[in-house]
Write a protein that holds these residues in place. Structure first.
Motif, PDB file in Angstrom:
ATOM      1  N   TYR B  53      34.367  11.030  77.960  1.00 58.14           N
ATOM      2  CA  TYR B  53      34.801  12.155  77.314  1.00 58.14           C
ATOM      3  C   TYR B  53      34.283  13.579  77.968  1.00 58.14           C
ATOM      4  O   TYR B  53      33.948  13.531  79.352  1.00 58.14           O
ATOM      5  CB  TYR B  53      33.615  11.700  76.597  1.00 58.14           C
ATOM      6  N   SER B  54      34.695  14.676  77.600  1.00 60.44           N
ATOM      7  CA  SER B  54      34.820  15.654  77.453  1.00 60.44           C
ATOM      8  C   SER B  54      34.796  17.035  76.971  1.00 60.44           C
ATOM      9  O   SER B  54      34.814  16.647  75.442  1.00 60.44           O
ATOM     10  CB  SER B  54      36.397  15.942  78.793  1.00 60.44           C
ATOM     11  N   SER B  55      33.542  17.829  77.621  1.00 56.44           N
ATOM     12  CA  SER B  55      33.337  19.121  76.523  1.00 56.44           C
ATOM     13  C   SER B  55      34.240  20.102  76.076  1.00 56.44           C
ATOM     14  O   SER B  55      34.167  20.936  75.215  1.00 56.44           O
ATOM     15  CB  SER B  55      32.228  19.565  76.950  1.00 56.44           C
ATOM     16  N   HIS B  56      36.083  19.350  77.042  1.00 57.53           N
ATOM     17  CA  HIS B  56      36.919  20.840  76.727  1.00 57.53           C
ATOM     18  C   HIS B  56      37.850  19.530  75.045  1.00 57.53           C
ATOM     19  O   HIS B  56      38.895  20.523  74.596  1.00 57.53           O
ATOM     20  CB  HIS B  56      37.611  20.789  77.549  1.00 57.53           C
ATOM     21  N   PHE B  57      37.580  18.559  75.276  1.00 61.50           N
ATOM     22  CA  PHE B  57      37.847  17.822  73.775  1.00 61.50           C
ATOM     23  C   PHE B  57      37.770  18.808  72.523  1.00 61.50           C
ATOM     24  O   PHE B  57      37.110  19.461  72.475  1.00 61.50           O
ATOM     25  CB  PHE B  57      37.861  16.597  73.862  1.00 61.50           C
ATOM     26  N   PRO B  58      38.518  18.571  71.374  1.00 55.59           N
ATOM     27  CA  PRO B  58      38.862  19.085  70.433  1.00 55.59           C
ATOM     28  C   PRO B  58      37.466  19.250  69.269  1.00 55.59           C
ATOM     29  O   PRO B  58      36.827  17.789  70.018  1.00 55.59           O
ATOM     30  CB  PRO B  58      39.860  19.228  69.641  1.00 55.59           C
ATOM     31  N   PRO B  59      36.635  19.897  69.529  1.00 56.67           N
ATOM     32  CA  PRO B  59      35.417  19.502  69.315  1.00 56.67           C
ATOM     33  C   PRO B  59      35.049  18.960  67.466  1.00 56.67           C
ATOM     34  O   PRO B  59      34.953  19.660  66.658  1.00 56.67           O
ATOM     35  CB  PRO B  59      34.005  20.549  68.903  1.00 56.67           C
ATOM     36  N   HIS B  60      35.466  18.066  67.768  1.00 55.79           N
ATOM     37  CA  HIS B  60      34.993  16.826  66.294  1.00 55.79           C
ATOM     38  C   HIS B  60      35.256  15.767  66.517  1.00 55.79           C
ATOM     39  O   HIS B  60      35.956  14.989  67.726  1.00 55.79           O
ATOM     40  CB  HIS B  60      36.333  17.408  65.140  1.00 55.79           C
ATOM     41  N   MET B  72      36.520  11.707  70.222  1.00 59.95           N
ATOM     42  CA  MET B  72      37.847  11.604  70.962  1.00 59.95           C
ATOM     43  C   MET B  72      37.246  11.601  72.737  1.00 59.95           C
ATOM     44  O   MET B  72      36.623  11.822  72.852  1.00 59.95           O
ATOM     45  CB  MET B  72      37.595  13.601  71.117  1.00 59.95           C
ATOM     46  N   ALA B  98      41.273  20.426  75.471  1.00 59.35           N
ATOM     47  CA  ALA B  98      42.064  22.071  75.039  1.00 59.35           C
ATOM     48  C   ALA B  98      41.767  23.436  75.421  1.00 59.35           C
ATOM     49  O   ALA B  98      42.387  24.371  74.844  1.00 59.35           O
ATOM     50  CB  ALA B  98      41.013  22.039  73.753  1.00 59.35           C
ATOM     51  N   SER B  99      41.779  23.405  76.706  1.00 56.70           N
ATOM     52  CA  SER B  99      41.491  24.323  77.603  1.00 56.70           C
ATOM     53  C   SER B  99      42.259  24.066  78.719  1.00 56.70           C
ATOM     54  O   SER B  99      42.153  22.937  79.229  1.00 56.70           O
ATOM     55  CB  SER B  99      40.332  24.714  77.670  1.00 56.70           C
TER      56      SER B  99
END
Lengths: 242, 266
Positions: B53-60, B72, B98-99
Motif C-alpha cells: 500500500y502506498s500513499s502515492h497511490f490514487p487517493p480513493h 488501491m 500516481a507520482s
C-alpha cells in the motif's frame, strides 16, 4: 503500519465512552455527507472531543471538486473564518453518549500528499477509542435506489438488507471518506457506507443536495435509532431532485 | 514538518522458492499486460503472499459490483513449478503510484524482494499502441531488453526489438532500476489499437494478451491452456465489430440527416 508524525491531534477532553459507533462524512458529491453530518451535530449536540491538523490541509483547494486531489496541485495553506474567529482547516471529532455512544467525524480533504496519512490517523484514533463499526455518509450519481450501500464485508451487506439497503454503485469512492472507509477495513473496523442518490452537477460538484442528505439521514436513523428529524433538510436548498 | 514514509507492506505468507523469475503487469492500454498476468495467476492458481500500500497511490477506494470495498494496492503472487524448474513470482495490482517518487519507491521495494528471492530474470508485460491491426493475423509482440545479449533471445522467438520510444510506469522503471542492480530483464509489449467504448472506457484486448502469453510461456518454459483467453479474445473481436457497425450506422444517419445543399463536416 506506521503513522506519520506530520499530523497533529489536539484533544479537548478525555473521552469516557464504551465501544462507540462512528459516523463519518466530508464535503463530497453534492455535499451529502457534510449536510447529513451537520444535521446529526445539530440534533444530537455531540461535544467536540478532538481535532486533527495536517500541513496537507489546504485552505484553498486547487482541485475541483476538493476531494479530487492531484499529485501536482498542493493547494494553498491559510486560515478559515468560522463564526467570529479564525481557525485552521481540520478534521473534527465529536462524541455523544445518548441515545447511543457515537463518534461523529467531520472530515476535511487533504491534498494528494496527505490523504492517506490523514485517513490512517483518523482510523487509528477511532481504533484507540474502541470503535468497531463505522457508518460513512456520501452520495452517488447514478440511477438506482434513493440510498445505495457498500460495505467492508458481504456479511454486513446481508445485514443491511434488513433496512432495505442494497449495493447500487460500482466505481471509485474518492477522498477523505473513501479512504477512512477502506483503511478502517485494514484496521479491523467494519464499515457500511450509505450513498444518497443525487444528480451530479458538473459545474458545481459540491452544490448541496439536502433532499439526498435527508434520505441518507433517514436510513441511518432506521439503523441506529437516533430519533433524528430530517424534515429541516427537506425544506432546505433551491436545488431540487431531478 | 516531514512527510510520512509512504510505503507499507503486508506479508501474508513466506513462500520457499528456488530459481525465480518475476513477471509484472499493470493496467495499461488495452489492459494487455494486466490481462496477461491475471490470466497466468488464474490458470496456474498462483497464491497471494504479499500486499503493498502506498500513499502515492490514487487517493480513493474502489466499490466492487457486489458492494464490497477494495483499497488501491499492489500484490505479489507465487507459483511453485511442480516440474522443479523455474518458480514464478507475479507482481500486479489495481493501480500504480500516481507520482514518480511513489513509482520509484515501489520499484525499490519490488527489487529488494526480488533480490531476497534470488530472482534471476524479470519480465514486464505491457502494450504497444498502434493505429490499426490486421484482424487476420495474430497481434505482433515487441520486446525491449536491459542487456544487448538478450536481443538474441528475442530474435530466437521472433519478437521485434523495440529500439526507440519509452515504456511508461513500473513496467519500464522496474527494468531500468534492475539494470542498475545488475539484474536482467525483458519487456514484452503486445500490439493493440487500444480500443475503447464510445464513452471512452477501455476494452480489454484479450487477443493481444494471448499473443504476449504465447511468447512469455515459451520463454519461461511452461505450458498454460489458452482456451479461456481465446474465448475472451473472440468475444472482444465480436464486441469491436459491433461497435464498428454502430459507428458506421451513426455516420450514415448523420449524412442522411444533413440539410440538402449545405456543406458539412463529420
Amino acid at each position: 503500519m506506521t503513522v506519520s508524525p506530520s499530523c497533529k491531534v489536539r484533544f479537548l477532553f478525555k473521552p469516557k465512552v464504551s465501544a462507540p459507533t462512528a459516523v463519518v462524512g466530508s464535503p463530497g458529491l453534492r455535499s451529502i455527507g457534510k449536510l447529513a453530518l451537520n444535521l446529526l451535530r445539530e440534533q444530537l449536540q455531540p461535544k467536540l472531543w478532538a481535532e486533527l491538523y495536517s500541513p496537507s490541509f489546504p485552505a484553498v483547494h486547487q482541485t475541483r471538486p476538493s476531494y479530487a486531489s492531484q499529485p501536482s496541485l498542493p493547494g494553498w495553506a491559510g486560515g478559515l473564518l468560522e463564526g467570529k474567529a479564525l481557525s485552521l482547516p481540520r478534521v473534527k471529532f465529536f462524541l455523544t453518549s445518548a441515545p447511543t455512544p457515537l463518534v461523529v467525524v467531520e472530515g476535511y480533504h487533504a491534498n494528494f500528499q496527505g490523504q492517506y496519512e490523514v485517513a490512517e490517523r483518523v482510523v487509528e484514533l477511532l481504533g484507540e477509542l474502541g470503535v468497531k463499526r463505522m457508518y460513512v455518509l456520501a452520495g452517488y450519481g447514478l440511477e438506482g435506489a434513493e440510498v445505495a450501500c457498500a460495505a467492508t464485508s458481504l456479511n454486513l451487506l446481508e445485514e443491511a438488507k434488513k433496512f432495505g439497503l442494497e449495493p447500487g454503485y460500482e466505481g471509485p469512492f474518492m477522498g477523505f471518506s473513501g479512504l477512512v472507509f477502506g483503511l478502517g477495513m485494514l484496521k479491523g473496523i467494519e464499515g457500511l457506507c450509505l450513498f444518497g442518490k443525487t444528480q451530479p452537477d458538473p459545474a458545481e460538484p459540491e452544490n448541496p443536495d439536502p433532499q439526498a442528505a435527508a434520505a441518507v439521514v433517514r436510513k441511518l436513523d432506521a439503523i441506529l435509532n437516533l430519533r433524528l428529524d430530517s424534515s429541516r433538510l427537506m425544506g432546505e436548498g433551491k436545488e431540487g431532485r431531478n | 514538518m516531514s512527510l510520512a514514509m509512504t510505503l507499507r507492506s503486508r506479508q501474508l505468507k513466506t513462500p520457499n522458492l528456488r530459481q525465480v523469475s518475476l513477471v509484472c503487469g499493470f493496467p495499461d492500454m488495452g489492459f494487455v499486460g494486466k490481462q496477461s498476468v491475471d490470466y497466468l495467476i488464474q490458470e496456474l492458481k498462483a497464491e497471494l503472499f504479499r500486499e503493498l500500500y502506498s500513499s502515492h497511490f490514487p487517493p480513493h477506494v474502489l466499490i466492487r459490483k457486489d458492494g464490497t470495498v477494495e483499497l488501491m494496492k499492489n500484490e505479489f503472487y507465487y507459483w511453485k513449478n511442480p516440474e522443479g524448474a523455474w518458480d514464478l513470482v507475479f507482481f500486479t495490482g489495481n493501480t500504480q503510484a500516481a507520482s514518480p517518487e511513489g513509482q520509484f519507491e515501489v520499484v525499490e521495494e519490488v527489487l529488494n524482494l526480488a533480490q531476497k528471492y534470488g530472482v534471476q530474470r524479470i519480465f514486464t508485460l505491457s502494450a504497444h499502441v498502434v493505429e490499426s491491426r490486421s484482424p487476420d493475423k495474430p497481434p505482433k509482440v515487441y520486446g525491449a531488453v536491459t542487456h544487448v545479449e538478450l536481443v538474441k533471445l528475442l530474435e530466437k522467438h521472433g519478437i521485434a526489438l523495440l529500439e526507440r520510444g519509452l515504456i511508461e510506469g513500473v513496467q519500464g522503471l522496474l527494468l531500468g532500476e534492475a539494470r542498475l542492480r545488475g539484474m536482467e530483464g525483458l519487456c514484452l509489449l503486445g500490439e493493440t489499437p487500444a480500443f475503447t467504448t464510445p464513452s471512452g472506457r477501455p476494452i480489454v484486448d484479450a487477443k493481444s494478451a494471448r499473443a504476449v502469453l504465447e511468447v512469455l510461456t515459451k520463454l519461461l518454459g511452461i505450458q498454460v491452456s489458452m482456451a479461456e483467453l481465446e474465448k475472451q479474445a473472440k468475444l472482444t473481436e465480436e464486441f469491436i465489430l459491433k461497435l464498428e457497425k454502430l459507428e458506421q450506422s451513426v455516420l450514415e444517419k448523420m449524412v442522411k440527416a444533413r440539410p440538402p445543399g449545405q456543406s458539412y463536416y463529420v
